[in-house]
Design a protein around this motif. Sequence first.
Motif, mmCIF file in Angstrom:
data_model
loop_
_atom_site.group_PDB
_atom_site.id
_atom_site.type_symbol
_atom_site.label_atom_id
_atom_site.label_comp_id
_atom_site.label_asym_id
_atom_site.label_seq_id
_atom_site.Cartn_x
_atom_site.Cartn_y
_atom_site.Cartn_z
ATOM 1 N N HIS A 112 0.070 15.233 -3.349
ATOM 2 C CA HIS A 112 0.802 14.222 -2.499
ATOM 3 C C HIS A 112 0.311 13.383 -3.962
ATOM 4 O O HIS A 112 -0.894 13.185 -4.271
ATOM 5 C CB HIS A 112 0.430 13.104 -1.343
ATOM 6 C CG HIS A 112 1.487 12.849 -1.023
ATOM 7 N ND1 HIS A 112 0.879 11.272 -2.117
ATOM 8 C CD2 HIS A 112 2.185 12.234 0.067
ATOM 9 C CE1 HIS A 112 2.246 10.753 -0.882
ATOM 10 N NE2 HIS A 112 2.786 11.088 0.128
ATOM 11 N N PRO A 113 0.820 12.357 -4.816
ATOM 12 C CA PRO A 113 0.577 11.256 -5.247
ATOM 13 C C PRO A 113 -0.034 10.490 -5.501
ATOM 14 O O PRO A 113 -0.735 9.831 -5.872
ATOM 15 C CB PRO A 113 1.735 11.505 -6.817
ATOM 16 C CG PRO A 113 2.644 10.763 -5.770
ATOM 17 C CD PRO A 113 2.556 12.324 -5.109
ATOM 18 N N GLY A 114 -0.292 9.685 -4.210
ATOM 19 C CA GLY A 114 -0.979 9.199 -2.758
ATOM 20 C C GLY A 114 0.220 7.083 -3.739
ATOM 21 O O GLY A 114 1.166 7.595 -4.578
ATOM 22 N N ARG A 115 -0.893 6.238 -3.493
ATOM 23 C CA ARG A 115 -0.616 5.234 -4.585
ATOM 24 C C ARG A 115 -1.370 5.305 -5.827
ATOM 25 O O ARG A 115 -0.963 4.720 -6.626
ATOM 26 C CB ARG A 115 -0.931 4.013 -3.492
ATOM 27 C CG ARG A 115 -0.685 2.961 -4.189
ATOM 28 C CD ARG A 115 -0.995 1.920 -2.718
ATOM 29 N NE ARG A 115 -2.021 1.664 -2.536
ATOM 30 C CZ ARG A 115 -3.493 0.787 -2.812
ATOM 31 N NH1 ARG A 115 -2.738 0.167 -3.855
ATOM 32 N NH2 ARG A 115 -4.204 0.377 -2.676
ATOM 33 N N ASP A 116 -2.501 5.693 -5.891
ATOM 34 C CA ASP A 116 -3.670 5.187 -6.651
ATOM 35 C C ASP A 116 -4.185 6.843 -6.924
ATOM 36 O O ASP A 116 -4.793 7.508 -8.068
ATOM 37 C CB ASP A 116 -4.383 4.293 -6.754
ATOM 38 C CG ASP A 116 -3.744 2.730 -6.084
ATOM 39 O OD1 ASP A 116 -3.003 2.770 -7.290
ATOM 40 O OD2 ASP A 116 -4.822 2.036 -5.550
ATOM 41 N N THR A 117 -4.997 7.315 -5.857
ATOM 42 C CA THR A 117 -5.438 8.048 -6.040
ATOM 43 C C THR A 117 -4.620 9.983 -5.460
ATOM 44 O O THR A 117 -3.979 9.481 -4.219
ATOM 45 C CB THR A 117 -6.187 7.958 -5.142
ATOM 46 O OG1 THR A 117 -7.553 7.343 -4.902
ATOM 47 C CG2 THR A 117 -7.653 9.797 -5.434
ATOM 48 N N PHE A 155 0.678 -1.460 -0.255
ATOM 49 C CA PHE A 155 -0.050 -0.006 0.299
ATOM 50 C C PHE A 155 0.730 1.812 -0.012
ATOM 51 O O PHE A 155 0.204 2.470 -0.125
ATOM 52 C CB PHE A 155 -0.982 0.084 1.179
ATOM 53 C CG PHE A 155 -2.117 -1.047 1.157
ATOM 54 C CD1 PHE A 155 -3.131 -0.591 0.194
ATOM 55 C CD2 PHE A 155 -2.262 -2.041 2.138
ATOM 56 C CE1 PHE A 155 -4.083 -1.531 0.475
ATOM 57 C CE2 PHE A 155 -3.276 -2.823 1.561
ATOM 58 C CZ PHE A 155 -4.607 -2.774 0.809
ATOM 59 N N ALA A 156 2.426 1.234 -0.274
ATOM 60 C CA ALA A 156 3.243 2.051 0.300
ATOM 61 C C ALA A 156 2.788 3.077 -1.237
ATOM 62 O O ALA A 156 2.676 2.915 -2.567
ATOM 63 C CB ALA A 156 4.225 2.273 0.477
ATOM 64 N N THR A 157 2.574 4.567 -0.623
ATOM 65 C CA THR A 157 2.352 5.790 -1.894
ATOM 66 C C THR A 157 3.399 5.395 -2.757
ATOM 67 O O THR A 157 4.902 5.042 -2.607
ATOM 68 C CB THR A 157 2.913 6.906 -1.127
ATOM 69 O OG1 THR A 157 4.235 7.227 -1.354
ATOM 70 C CG2 THR A 157 1.246 7.268 0.496
ATOM 71 N N VAL A 188 2.374 5.553 4.429
ATOM 72 C CA VAL A 188 1.200 4.541 3.690
ATOM 73 C C VAL A 188 -0.223 6.246 3.686
ATOM 74 O O VAL A 188 -0.008 7.082 4.844
ATOM 75 C CB VAL A 188 0.332 4.195 4.226
ATOM 76 C CG1 VAL A 188 1.410 2.727 3.658
ATOM 77 C CG2 VAL A 188 0.874 3.717 5.429
ATOM 78 N N THR A 189 -1.081 5.775 3.001
ATOM 79 C CA THR A 189 -2.558 7.116 3.862
ATOM 80 C C THR A 189 -3.118 6.254 5.003
ATOM 81 O O THR A 189 -2.946 5.241 5.602
ATOM 82 C CB THR A 189 -3.873 6.682 2.647
ATOM 83 O OG1 THR A 189 -4.513 4.746 2.419
ATOM 84 C CG2 THR A 189 -3.375 7.383 1.188
ATOM 85 N N ARG A 190 -3.870 7.245 5.704
ATOM 86 C CA ARG A 190 -4.094 6.489 6.403
ATOM 87 C C ARG A 190 -4.997 5.735 7.022
ATOM 88 O O ARG A 190 -5.010 4.739 7.047
ATOM 89 C CB ARG A 190 -4.418 8.089 8.104
ATOM 90 C CG ARG A 190 -4.529 7.621 9.141
ATOM 91 C CD ARG A 190 -5.922 8.869 9.695
ATOM 92 N NE ARG A 190 -6.316 8.089 10.673
ATOM 93 C CZ ARG A 190 -7.247 6.964 10.880
ATOM 94 N NH1 ARG A 190 -8.269 6.863 9.676
ATOM 95 N NH2 ARG A 190 -8.439 6.398 12.326
ATOM 96 N N ALA A 191 -5.962 5.780 5.568
ATOM 97 C CA ALA A 191 -6.808 4.748 5.772
ATOM 98 C C ALA A 191 -6.813 3.050 4.936
ATOM 99 O O ALA A 191 -6.624 2.514 5.956
ATOM 100 C CB ALA A 191 -8.159 5.307 4.384
#
Length: 371
Positions: free
Chosen positions: A212-217, A70-72, A106-109
């Motif tokens: 922030h590019p995030g992972r997918d979003t 799940f890492a960004t 990772v995202t907090r979610a």
Amino acid sequence: MHTCAIRSVLISGGGIAGATLAHWLLRFGFKLTVVEQAKGQRSSGNVVDIRGPALPIVRSMGLLSALRKFATRATGAEIVDSSGARIAGMPGPNATRAGSEDEIEVTRADLASVLLRSCDGAEMIFGESITELSQDAGGVDVRIGSGTERRFDLLIGADGLHSITRRLIFGNSEQFVRQLGMYVGTLACPELDLDTMAVQLYNAPGRLVAIHPGRDTPGAAFIFRHHEIRDLDHRDTQHHRKLIMTTYAGDGWRVPELLDHVRNTDDLYFDAVSRVRLPRWSRGRVALVGDAASCVSVLGDGSTKAIAGAYTLAKELAGTDDHEVAFRRYQDRHKRLISSPASVWLGSSFLVPATGFGITMRNRLLRLIAR
Ligand SMILES: Cc1cc2nc3c(=O)[nH]c(=O)nc-3n(C[C@H](O)[C@H](O)[C@H](O)COP(=O)(O)OP(=O)(O)OC[C@H]3O[C@@H](n4cnc5c(N)ncnc54)[C@H](O)[C@@H]3O)c2cc1C
């Protein structure tokens, strides 16, 4: 496996600290119930880092590879000017240390769901909150929602910055929670076009906007200095929207486009950057962990500390029959990790310089370091 008299534990809050604590208490043989106010997983795009003392803990929970998935995808960070040109760069967790083991972003979610999925065997109650509690020498009685009354051996408040458990045992938040003159808003921006996988940061005096590019979003964050907003209700999204729109009106770079996202999103996270400080984290059979007990929200490495604190508490509870001894040892050990005011001041001055001069000096410093 513990062999003591403590059997049933209620955790209020199934976030980072609550899920970590549930995992470890289950492993140590306790009977667990978790009450989580949220009905489902929301993501307002904010990312957190797991590092330092939290890494060996998630590794021994068997979650390291799940978290790595799940890492960004962020490849570092860069400061941009109002035309989007790069002024200075900074390495990020997934850039210089890619593949290494010293930090995961990772995202907090995502972090909360990976942790929660590892709590097999806990009774989970979603969409509810404790509303009343009382305790005696033998246990804690709680009311969940407006109806059910239940009794547990212990209650742990892992219900975050605005902890209801803290309020029910220690009284109103004002005594323990101090706003630090900064506010933060975050949101996911699924339709945002990106031409880089670096986190981009744009400053105006007293204001920061980050993509922030995030992972997918991709996600956006607004962090700004503001005099204390005394009547701030962290659930009043209309007020939050207005604050962000007013504060950033007229700013350059991609701010107008991001403000459109703020206008249209129905999932905006907003809160005051706050310090939580209490002399004691427990009373009788009730204790606090994570942001509920102590934090500098947003700037204080809260996820890492929530994981570390939850693990320390679980270990102490498993190690003795006397919950008061366990609570005391947990506080003594964990309080060493609390951020110093100086480090918080330094971090916020670097991220959100208050003046144009401060921004220029920060950028010069970054360029010097990069040479
Ligand atoms: C924008 C932003 C950026 C951040 N960046 C970082 C970072 O880079 N690094 C880092 O380490 N940390 C960061 N943090 C902080 C980090 O997210 C928190 O410190 C961490 O989540 C604390 O964990 P916690 O379990 O104590 O609280 P939370 O994760 O907030 O969990 C509390 C849980 O309790 C639930 N809850 C609340 N009230 C009730 C109730 N009445 N009844 C039942 N359940 C309830 C909530 O729904 C939530 O699930 C950031 C936070 C934000 C907002």
